[in-house]
Design a protein around this motif. Structure first.
Motif, mmCIF file in Angstrom:
data_model
loop_
_atom_site.group_PDB
_atom_site.id
_atom_site.type_symbol
_atom_site.label_atom_id
_atom_site.label_comp_id
_atom_site.label_asym_id
_atom_site.label_seq_id
_atom_site.Cartn_x
_atom_site.Cartn_y
_atom_site.Cartn_z
ATOM 1 N N ASP A 254 0.847 -1.192 0.000
ATOM 2 C CA ASP A 254 0.000 0.000 0.000
ATOM 3 C C ASP A 254 0.882 1.242 0.000
ATOM 4 O OD1 ASP A 254 -1.705 2.129 0.581
ATOM 5 O OD2 ASP A 254 -3.054 0.877 1.769
ATOM 6 N N ASP A 255 1.056 1.831 -1.153
ATOM 7 C CA ASP A 255 1.946 2.975 -1.298
ATOM 8 C C ASP A 255 1.312 4.282 -0.842
ATOM 9 O OD1 ASP A 255 4.265 1.668 -2.949
ATOM 10 O OD2 ASP A 255 2.429 1.000 -3.922
ATOM 11 N N TYR A 256 0.089 4.200 -0.287
ATOM 12 C CA TYR A 256 -0.586 5.368 0.271
ATOM 13 C C TYR A 256 -0.522 5.415 1.806
ATOM 14 C CZ TYR A 256 -3.001 6.312 -4.221
ATOM 15 O OH TYR A 256 -3.314 6.604 -5.521
ATOM 16 N N HIS A 257 -0.477 4.241 2.443
ATOM 17 C CA HIS A 257 -0.646 4.179 3.896
ATOM 18 C C HIS A 257 0.461 3.384 4.597
ATOM 19 C CE1 HIS A 257 -4.785 4.348 2.056
ATOM 20 N NE2 HIS A 257 -4.869 5.372 2.873
ATOM 21 N N TYR A 258 1.633 3.290 4.003
ATOM 22 C CA TYR A 258 2.658 2.386 4.540
ATOM 23 C C TYR A 258 3.159 2.763 5.931
ATOM 24 C CZ TYR A 258 5.427 5.905 1.983
ATOM 25 O OH TYR A 258 5.938 7.071 1.473
ATOM 26 N N PRO A 259 3.250 4.043 6.341
ATOM 27 C CA PRO A 259 3.785 4.287 7.690
ATOM 28 C C PRO A 259 2.946 3.647 8.791
ATOM 29 C CG PRO A 259 3.907 6.292 6.387
ATOM 30 C CD PRO A 259 3.075 5.319 5.606
ATOM 31 N N GLU A 260 1.623 3.845 8.745
ATOM 32 C CA GLU A 260 0.789 3.288 9.811
ATOM 33 C C GLU A 260 0.676 1.774 9.731
ATOM 34 O OE1 GLU A 260 -2.289 5.437 7.042
ATOM 35 O OE2 GLU A 260 -0.138 5.566 7.480
ATOM 36 N N LEU A 261 0.709 1.217 8.509
ATOM 37 C CA LEU A 261 0.610 -0.235 8.377
ATOM 38 C C LEU A 261 1.876 -0.925 8.864
ATOM 39 C CD1 LEU A 261 -1.209 -0.323 4.938
ATOM 40 C CD2 LEU A 261 -2.133 -1.155 7.115
ATOM 41 N N ILE A 262 3.021 -0.344 8.605
ATOM 42 C CA ILE A 262 4.284 -0.918 9.083
ATOM 43 C C ILE A 262 4.424 -0.723 10.593
ATOM 44 C CG2 ILE A 262 6.798 -0.763 8.933
ATOM 45 C CD1 ILE A 262 6.401 0.096 5.972
ATOM 46 N N ALA A 263 4.041 0.434 11.089
ATOM 47 C CA ALA A 263 4.121 0.682 12.534
ATOM 48 C C ALA A 263 3.238 -0.299 13.299
ATOM 49 C CB ALA A 263 3.717 2.119 12.845
ATOM 50 N N GLY A 264 2.061 -0.608 12.764
ATOM 51 C CA GLY A 264 1.169 -1.553 13.401
ATOM 52 C C GLY A 264 0.231 -0.912 14.401
ATOM 53 N N ASP A 265 -0.634 -1.748 14.957
ATOM 54 C CA ASP A 265 -1.681 -1.263 15.850
ATOM 55 C C ASP A 265 -1.489 -1.731 17.296
ATOM 56 O OD1 ASP A 265 -2.264 -3.956 15.682
ATOM 57 O OD2 ASP A 265 -4.109 -3.696 14.527
ATOM 58 N N GLY A 266 -0.299 -2.203 17.615
ATOM 59 C CA GLY A 266 -0.033 -2.717 18.952
ATOM 60 C C GLY A 266 -0.215 -4.210 19.071
ATOM 61 N N ARG A 267 -0.930 -4.792 18.087
ATOM 62 C CA ARG A 267 -1.136 -6.240 18.071
ATOM 63 C C ARG A 267 -0.427 -6.863 16.876
ATOM 64 N NH1 ARG A 267 -5.531 -8.157 16.864
ATOM 65 N NH2 ARG A 267 -5.354 -10.088 18.077
ATOM 66 N N ARG A 268 -0.690 -6.326 15.718
ATOM 67 C CA ARG A 268 -0.082 -6.850 14.491
ATOM 68 C C ARG A 268 0.426 -5.701 13.649
ATOM 69 N NH1 ARG A 268 -2.959 -12.368 12.322
ATOM 70 N NH2 ARG A 268 -3.354 -13.313 14.348
ATOM 71 N N PHE A 269 1.321 -6.025 12.739
ATOM 72 C CA PHE A 269 1.891 -5.022 11.846
ATOM 73 C C PHE A 269 2.141 -5.665 10.496
ATOM 74 C CE2 PHE A 269 5.370 -6.974 14.271
ATOM 75 C CZ PHE A 269 6.161 -7.465 13.245
ATOM 76 N N SER A 270 2.432 -4.830 9.518
ATOM 77 C CA SER A 270 2.806 -5.316 8.191
ATOM 78 C C SER A 270 4.300 -5.135 7.976
ATOM 79 C CB SER A 270 2.042 -4.555 7.099
ATOM 80 O OG SER A 270 0.655 -4.776 7.184
ATOM 81 N N HIS A 271 4.905 -6.094 7.311
ATOM 82 C CA HIS A 271 6.230 -5.906 6.738
ATOM 83 C C HIS A 271 6.035 -5.116 5.437
ATOM 84 C CE1 HIS A 271 8.115 -8.691 9.630
ATOM 85 N NE2 HIS A 271 6.971 -9.367 9.535
ATOM 86 N N ALA A 272 7.057 -4.988 4.627
ATOM 87 C CA ALA A 272 6.933 -4.108 3.463
ATOM 88 C C ALA A 272 7.490 -4.745 2.206
ATOM 89 C CB ALA A 272 7.655 -2.783 3.723
ATOM 90 N N LEU A 273 6.753 -4.592 1.118
ATOM 91 C CA LEU A 273 7.239 -4.893 -0.226
ATOM 92 C C LEU A 273 6.616 -3.826 -1.110
ATOM 93 C CD1 LEU A 273 7.372 -8.435 -1.895
ATOM 94 C CD2 LEU A 273 7.276 -6.279 -3.151
ATOM 95 N N LEU A 274 7.365 -2.753 -1.324
ATOM 96 C CA LEU A 274 6.798 -1.521 -1.852
ATOM 97 C C LEU A 274 7.599 -0.941 -3.012
ATOM 98 C CD1 LEU A 274 6.085 0.124 1.599
ATOM 99 C CD2 LEU A 274 4.335 -0.222 -0.144
ATOM 100 N N GLY A 275 6.899 -0.540 -4.054
ATOM 101 C CA GLY A 275 7.531 0.243 -5.104
ATOM 102 C C GLY A 275 7.993 1.585 -4.575
#
Length: 387
Positions: A254-275
């Motif tokens: 998600d090249d629009y929302h990567y900071p919050e998705l990578i940071a996570g919500d305290g339970r789960r987070f995303s790693h990154a594979l981004l253009g």
């Protein structure tokens, strides 16, 4: 001396931009530890070749591999031969094979992390049946793995053209996944990136498509390292993280929302594979190392200012984001010219690329302002704009 340039202004006329100093991030001693991060790298066209639409892709191998070495030097992994590398938009299978082979060898030589796309684009036209698609997928997965890279099983235009319901997708992917013992990454690419993929997983209803996708992952979780989700829908990605097995990573695309998705919500987070990470590698690296230190605020302080640039580069029609990635690479001196295979450098116009220049400067991502100004003036001159 401070770098300045006269640029076309929004609404007409011109205005002078005084460039800021580059941010000055330092290359790290190694990759980040708290997140796995891949930058999806673009390819550099051979400026002496006829890389016109419909012609076989001819690459500048020195520059193309240099782009990858630069990404590794920032501690990022390389996602090779993905849509950023113009799969389906100029990069044919013959060039793709050589790209994967060479990049995997470079990764092995420098200890860099690499994944590479496996698709079905060696097929031409609409295949005779699903078995042909399955065979093509299996061939590419095996090739990627034989080269020493992790295979990213990409969405298939050929499968999308043939499949009539979710079971067709489950059958093809199930057969491909049952033939591999090595972990793979599944890629769900939304139709904003490739209109030919509309209705992937058997439905235009994303809730129904998600149900099919999640079922596939649970059935084959033992050979799935993770999933890359490129839907530009942060809420859907957060919900998907909750539905997947705990052993399966989510790599945000998600090249629009990567900071919050990578940071996570305290339970789960995303790693990154981004253009986007191919364009903002120094900032991405510095931010991820802040996250390693538990400094989430510092992570956001670095990464949030890059989002306006990324959102602009990936603005609709999103499939032409590759043009902005190549343009920034040229401005920063990583390639000799601003040309692309398939003639894709025409995918964005002057106003779009002028704003790309402005936003890259605002984010501190023009690494040599004097060089960037010189090259921007050349681009504007060729376009018929005085600068």
């Amino acid at each position: 001396m401070t770098a300045r340039i006269t640029l076309p202004a929004t609404g007409g006329g011109t205005e002078t931009l005084t460039l800021r100093e580059p941010a000055g991030w330092q290359r790290p001693a190694g990759p980040p530890a708290s997140r796995i991060a891949y930058a999806a790298a673009h390819v550099v066209a051979d400026p002496y070749a006829d890389n016109a639409p419909g012609q076989p892709a001819r690459l500048d191998w020195d520059a193309t591999l240099g782009v990858r070495r630069n990404l590794w030097s920032w501690g990022l992994g390389v996602a090779e031969a993905m849509d950023t590398a113009q799969r389906g938009m100029g990069l044919d299978w013959a060039a793709t094979r050589e790209l994967i082979r060479r990049s995997a060898a470079e990764a092995a030589a420098c200890g860099g992390r690499i994944v590479a796309g496996a698709a079905t684009d060696q097929l031409t036209g609409v295949p005779a049946g699903l078995d042909e698609v399955t065979t093509a997928y299996a061939e590419q997965v095996a090739f990627v793995q034989d080269c020493g890279a992790t295979a990213v099983v990409m969405a298939s235009r050929q499968l999308a053209a043939l499949a009539t319901d979710p079971d067709d997708y489950l059958r093809v992917y199930g057969q491909v996944l049952s033939q591999t013992d090595a972990p793979v990454v599944l890629h769900w690419l939304g139709d904003m990136f490739d209109p030919a993929l509309a209705g992937y997983w058997g439905s235009t209803d994303l809730d129904a498509a998600t149900k099919t996708f999640v079922s596939l992952v649970h059935t084959h979780a033992d050979v799935i390292d993770g999933v890359k989700v490129s839907l530009l829908d942060a809420e859907r990605e957060v919900r998907l993280r909750e539905l997947l097995p705990a052993t399966v990573r989510v790599y945000t695309g998600d090249d629009y929302h990567y900071p919050e998705l990578i940071a996570g919500d305290g339970r789960r987070f995303s790693h990154a594979l981004l253009g986007a990470f191919a364009a903002i590698a120094p900032a991405a690296s510095a931010a991820l190392h802040r996250l390693d230190a538990g400094d989430t605020a510092g992570f956001r302080d670095i990464l949030d200012p890059t989002v306006p640039l990324s959102r602009h580069v990936f603005a609709p029609p999103t499939q032409f984001y590759k043009t902005g990635i190549a343009f920034l690479s040229w401005l920063n001196g990583f390639q000799p010219g601003f040309t692309m295979v398939g003639g894709l450098h025409s995918g964005r116009g002057v106003p779009h690329l002028v704003r790309t220049f402005r936003l890259a400067d605002a984010a501190g991502l023009l690494l040599d302002p004097d060089l960037a100004v010189e090259r921007m003036r050349r681009y504007l001159s060729v376009a018929g704009v005085a600068a």
